[in-house]
Design a protein around this motif. Structure first.
Motif, PDB file in Angstrom:
ATOM      1  N   GLY A   1       4.638  -0.552  19.796  1.00 21.28           N
ATOM      2  CA  GLY A   1       4.317  -1.034  18.607  1.00 21.28           C
ATOM      3  C   GLY A   1       4.545   0.241  18.087  1.00 21.28           C
ATOM      4  N   THR A   2       3.767   0.434  17.101  1.00 18.83           N
ATOM      5  CA  THR A   2       4.242   2.167  16.166  1.00 18.83           C
ATOM      6  C   THR A   2       2.768   2.846  16.355  1.00 18.83           C
ATOM      7  N   ILE A   3       2.501   4.144  16.225  1.00 13.81           N
ATOM      8  CA  ILE A   3       1.781   4.378  16.278  1.00 13.81           C
ATOM      9  C   ILE A   3       0.473   4.088  15.726  1.00 13.81           C
ATOM     10  N   GLU A   4       0.509   4.159  14.026  1.00 17.31           N
ATOM     11  CA  GLU A   4      -0.208   3.662  13.027  1.00 17.31           C
ATOM     12  C   GLU A   4      -0.078   2.321  13.499  1.00 17.31           C
ATOM     13  N   TRP A   5      -1.535   1.612  12.918  1.00 13.97           N
ATOM     14  CA  TRP A   5      -1.766   0.061  13.359  1.00 13.97           C
ATOM     15  C   TRP A   5      -0.809  -0.194  11.726  1.00 13.97           C
TER      16      TRP A   5
ATOM     17  N   ILE B   1      11.808  -0.226   9.631  1.00 11.60           N
ATOM     18  CA  ILE B   1      10.202  -0.477   9.941  1.00 11.60           C
ATOM     19  C   ILE B   1       8.847  -0.410   9.393  1.00 11.60           C
ATOM     20  N   LYS B   2       8.565   0.810   8.053  1.00  6.79           N
ATOM     21  CA  LYS B   2       7.825   0.885   7.687  1.00  6.79           C
ATOM     22  C   LYS B   2       8.445   2.362   6.189  1.00  6.79           C
ATOM     23  N   SER B   3       7.863   1.832   5.368  1.00  2.91           N
ATOM     24  CA  SER B   3       8.438   2.977   3.937  1.00  2.91           C
ATOM     25  C   SER B   3       7.142   3.804   4.191  1.00  2.91           C
ATOM     26  N   HIS B   4       7.830   5.580   4.801  1.00  2.00           N
ATOM     27  CA  HIS B   4       6.842   6.297   4.856  1.00  2.00           C
ATOM     28  C   HIS B   4       6.527   6.791   3.280  1.00  2.00           C
ATOM     29  N   HIS B   5       5.852   7.745   3.021  1.00  3.85           N
ATOM     30  CA  HIS B   5       5.761   7.025   1.647  1.00  3.85           C
ATOM     31  C   HIS B   5       6.289   8.297   0.749  1.00  3.85           C
ATOM     32  N   ASN B   6       6.613   9.523   1.550  1.00  3.01           N
ATOM     33  CA  ASN B   6       7.935  10.796   1.127  1.00  3.01           C
ATOM     34  C   ASN B   6       9.255  10.106   0.951  1.00  3.01           C
TER      35      ASN B   6
ATOM     36  N   PRO C   1      -0.484  10.897   8.563  1.00  2.00           N
ATOM     37  CA  PRO C   1       0.446  10.418   7.416  1.00  2.00           C
ATOM     38  C   PRO C   1      -0.361  10.463   6.269  1.00  2.00           C
ATOM     39  N   GLY C   2       0.726  10.958   5.207  1.00  7.99           N
ATOM     40  CA  GLY C   2       0.193  11.204   3.554  1.00  7.99           C
ATOM     41  C   GLY C   2      -0.630   9.836   3.960  1.00  7.99           C
ATOM     42  N   PRO C   3      -0.159   8.644   3.649  1.00 11.35           N
ATOM     43  CA  PRO C   3      -0.836   7.617   3.329  1.00 11.35           C
ATOM     44  C   PRO C   3      -2.176   7.421   3.600  1.00 11.35           C
ATOM     45  N   GLY C   4      -2.866   8.371   4.455  1.00  5.30           N
ATOM     46  CA  GLY C   4      -4.161   9.346   5.354  1.00  5.30           C
ATOM     47  C   GLY C   4      -4.839   7.508   5.727  1.00  5.30           C
TER      48      GLY C   4
ATOM     49  N   LYS D   1       0.974  -1.303  -0.235  1.00  8.78           N
ATOM     50  CA  LYS D   1       0.445  -0.246  -0.043  1.00  8.78           C
ATOM     51  C   LYS D   1       1.085   1.401  -0.511  1.00  8.78           C
ATOM     52  N   ARG D   2       1.650   1.469   0.876  1.00  9.40           N
ATOM     53  CA  ARG D   2       2.625   2.540   0.861  1.00  9.40           C
ATOM     54  C   ARG D   2       3.967   2.388  -0.265  1.00  9.40           C
ATOM     55  N   LYS D   3       3.574   1.542  -0.959  1.00  7.51           N
ATOM     56  CA  LYS D   3       4.862   1.288  -2.235  1.00  7.51           C
ATOM     57  C   LYS D   3       3.953   2.573  -3.140  1.00  7.51           C
TER      58      LYS D   3
ATOM     59  N   ILE E   1      14.176   8.176   9.235  1.00  9.38           N
ATOM     60  CA  ILE E   1      15.079   6.562  10.100  1.00  9.38           C
ATOM     61  C   ILE E   1      14.201   5.218  10.127  1.00  9.38           C
ATOM     62  N   GLU E   2      12.930   6.044  10.032  1.00 11.33           N
ATOM     63  CA  GLU E   2      12.002   4.547  10.353  1.00 11.33           C
ATOM     64  C   GLU E   2      12.328   4.288   8.671  1.00 11.33           C
ATOM     65  N   SER E   3      12.614   4.736   7.589  1.00 11.65           N
ATOM     66  CA  SER E   3      12.346   3.937   6.193  1.00 11.65           C
ATOM     67  C   SER E   3      13.595   3.411   6.212  1.00 11.65           C
TER      68      SER E   3
ATOM     69  N   SER F   1       1.833   0.864  24.196  1.00  9.12           N
ATOM     70  CA  SER F   1       2.953   2.082  23.923  1.00  9.12           C
ATOM     71  C   SER F   1       3.627   1.722  22.617  1.00  9.12           C
ATOM     72  N   LYS F   2       4.459   2.979  22.144  1.00  7.69           N
ATOM     73  CA  LYS F   2       5.691   2.775  20.666  1.00  7.69           C
ATOM     74  C   LYS F   2       7.068   3.253  22.013  1.00  7.69           C
ATOM     75  N   PRO F   3       8.058   1.643  21.546  1.00  4.38           N
ATOM     76  CA  PRO F   3       7.509   0.763  21.521  1.00  4.38           C
ATOM     77  C   PRO F   3       7.009  -0.476  22.213  1.00  4.38           C
TER      78      PRO F   3
ATOM     79  N   TRP G   1      -0.894  13.780  21.315  1.00  7.69           N
ATOM     80  CA  TRP G   1      -0.514  13.820  20.115  1.00  7.69           C
ATOM     81  C   TRP G   1      -0.875  13.826  18.776  1.00  7.69           C
ATOM     82  N   GLN G   2      -1.920  12.727  18.979  1.00  9.01           N
ATOM     83  CA  GLN G   2      -2.168  12.689  17.785  1.00  9.01           C
ATOM     84  C   GLN G   2      -3.077  11.368  18.250  1.00  9.01           C
ATOM     85  N   ALA G   3      -4.560  11.511  17.485  1.00 11.75           N
ATOM     86  CA  ALA G   3      -6.146  10.860  18.035  1.00 11.75           C
ATOM     87  C   ALA G   3      -6.213  10.294  16.646  1.00 11.75           C
TER      88      ALA G   3
END
Ligand SMILES: Nc1ncnc2c1ncn2[C@@H]1O[C@H](COP(=O)(O)OP(=O)(O)OP(=O)(O)O)[C@@H](O)[C@H]1O
Ligand SMILES: O=c1[nH]c(=O)c2[nH+]cn([C@@H]3O[C@H](COP(=O)(O)O)[C@@H](O)[C@H]3O)c2[nH]1
Ligand SMILES: NC(=O)CC[C@H](N)C(=O)O
Ligand SMILES: [Mg+2]
Length: 519
Positions: free
Chosen positions: A514-518, A349-354, A398-401, A301-303, A336-338, A510-512, A439-441
């Motif tokens: 987890g990550t914030i997004e699922w 960890i995950k490919s941030h879209h940007n 997040p960009g991928p919404g 999805k992210r790619k 750093i996560e990408s 919590s993170k770690p 911070w984020q919900a």
């Protein structure tokens, strides 16, 4: 790209989990720094010409055959060096001391005794005192390289702090960058200000000035399009770039059909209402939603989303007669996560879209003035640039919404269900006066159906997850401890008002770990 300054420190990253905290502490001491992975440290050293160097910790051991090493050019530079944990061990290993694998390590809180004077302790610690530090090591230094003397020790680390005054090389077994070493920030400050002799006048105002010059130098008379999402990072990037190059900049807001309730119109009217910067509003929802059909893997999805963003940006660039540059509000945590360094210990960890989600082939060059900053620093820069609180205080999105908040397959229908639940949740958070404390919900729509009973009838519908976290930089996060009354109010409203959801759960991770997004 880096800031052109004669006043910088290079942080060599051997893959520690807390390397980015070193950079923060250095910035808090008013000094500009950059982090480079050990295998790119030589190049970074030549480019940056730093006044001093800090060597990070690492999950590796210097006793491993392929343990990462310090580039010779740094050891021979004659500049001040500070080694932290693995950084200390690698200094001793390479300069003629000895490191052995201990039978037991030291993990967590430890106490060191100050045995001698040291430039790092200037105005801080005195001989004979005991101080709390935070350790995390299995190996230890057992004999010092020539020219070094011990200045502090702990029961598990006889060489807890060591010094070579002539060469201005200092090293410690513990981690001064973490908050559990209460005086750690001051030790790092002593290194950059007192040992390296840096003035400590690096501020956000300074950052703004140098970045503006840097943007001008990079872009010249070229045209730039800036991906504008309505989030803090891109708003700050757009205003900064506009200050640098004026009408060479056009902003592009992409509605991918994965935005929250009413968000697309709100972002566009808010930005147009505050800024006289050209903004193109593209409706690309069909393109994104069609392309996501049948895609369930989070990285896929992210790619796809990263690549499709670029396709849309390139199309829009053509329409304005071409643009050589694409600007984005990329931050350090996105990077750093990408990334994962080949042969290095840092993993994707995950490919941030940007960042990690970008296609390999791209026509436009990137302009990313915020790439070294953390979220709270971007907010500070936003205030420095005079951005209204309504931009600066927004929760990240997040960009991928919604695509990464709908595990499994994404569809227009599932987006609609999630949008309604999310809007209710955020409305209740605002009404309760909790928005700024969080911070984020957001809400998540799970690919799981459960049985319920409503109006004496059987239901078989989706589960909605609620997430809320506190954080400063998004690198680590804690759950927000809502009271039960609040959560049950939100759950009742969502189940009553959103067709398609019959159960609501709260995410306590919590993170770690987890990550914030699922996804
Ligand atoms: N819908 C969008 N349209 C155009 N560009 C976007 C969109 N979503 C994200 N981007 C680009 O991707 C970058 C990274 O997204 P990210 O969500 O990390 O930052 P942001 O949206 O600017 O801020 P925040 O983290 O507060 O949401 C943005 O800065 C922006 O350049
Ligand atoms: O622009 C973005 N593109 C992405 O691909 C992306 N993935 C996560 N995030 C946001 O980053 C922060 C940390 O999220 P995670 O703990 O889920 O990695 C949180 O604020 C997330 O919302 C993203 N932002
Ligand atoms: N935190 C560290 O740098 C640890 C270094 C090395 N891996 C050790 O266990 O001793
Ligand atoms: Mg965003």
């Amino acid at each position: 790209m880096s800031i052109q300054t004669s006043e910088s420190v290079l942080i060599v990253d051997f893959g520690s989990q807390v390397t980015q905290l070193i950079a923060r502490r250095v910035r808090e001491a008013g000094v500009y720094s950059e982090i480079a992975p050990f295998n790119a440290a030589e190049e970074a050293f030549h480019r940056l010409n730093p006044v001093g160097i800090i060597l990070s910790g690492s999950p590796a051991s210097v006793l491993d055959e392929n343990g990462p090493g310090i580039p010779e050019v740094i050891l021979e530079s004659g500049r001040p060096i500070l080694g932290i944990c693995y950084g200390q061990q690698s200094l001793m290993h390479q300069l003629g001391g000895e490191v052995l694998a201990g039978d037991s390590g030291e993990f967590g809180r430890a106490f060191i005794e100050i045995a001698d004077e040291c430039a790092l302790f200037n105005g801080l610690w005195k001989v004979g005192e005991t101080h709390q530090v935070w350790m995390s090591h299995g190996d230890k230094v057992t004999s010092l390289a020539p020219g070094f003397r011990p200045v502090a020790s702990s029961p598990g680390a006889p060489f807890a702090v060591i010094a070579n005054d002539e060469k201005r090389i200092y090293a410690m077994q513990f981690h001064p960058e973490v908050v559990h070493t209460p005086d750690g920030g001051k030790l790092l400050k002593n290194f950059v200000r007192h040992v390296c002799g840096l003035a400590g006048d690096w501020t956000m105002a300074e950052f703004r000035k140098t970045k503006i010059e840097e943007i001008r130098a990079q872009v010249g008379s070229g045209r730039v399009i800036c991906g504008l999402s309505g989030g803090v990072d891109s708003a700050v990037a757009a205003v900064l770039i506009h200050e640098a190059i004026g009408d060479q900049l056009t902003c592009v807001f992409v509605d991918h059909g994965l935005m929250r309730m009413g968000e697309a119109d709100q972002v566009v009217s808010l930005f147009r209402g505050h800024y006289n910067i050209p903004l193109v509003h593209v409706d690309a929802s069909t393109l994104f939603l069609k392309g996501l059909e049948g895609v369930t893997d989070p990285e896929a999805k992210r790619k796809f989303i990263g690549k499709t963003f670029i396709d849309v940006f390139e199309d829009e660039a053509k329409k304005i007669g071409g643009a050589e540059f694409l600007a984005q509000g990329t931050l350090y945590p996105d990077v750093i996560e990408s990334v994962s360094f080949t042969g290095g210990p840092s993993v994707t960890i995950k490919s941030h879209h940007n960042v990690g989600g970008l296609p390999e082939r791209m026509d436009m060059k990137l302009v990313e003035p915020l790439r070294e900053l953390f979220k709270d620093e971007v907010r500070e820069l936003g205030r420095e640039l005079g951005l209204p609180e309504i931009f600066v205080g927004r929760h990240p999105f997040p960009g991928p919404g919604l695509a990464i908040r709908i595990p499994g397959e994404v569809s227009r229908e599932r987006c609609d269900i999630l949008r309604k639940a999310d809007a209710i949740y955020l409305e209740e958070i605002r009404t309760a006066g909790l928005y700024d404390a969080i911070w984020q919900a957001f809400a998540v729509l799970l690919p799981v159906k459960t049985v319920g009973v409503m109006g004496d009838g059987r239901t078989y519908d989706n589960v909605c997850g609620l997430r809320a976290v506190t954080s400063t930089d998004g690198m680590t996060a804690d759950i927000y401890p809502f009271d039960a009354g609040f959560l049950s109010r939100v759950a009742t409203r969502i189940i009553n008002e959103v067709k398609g959801i019959n159960r609501v759960v709260y995410d306590y991770t919590s993170k770690p770990p987890g990550t914030i997004e699922w996804e």
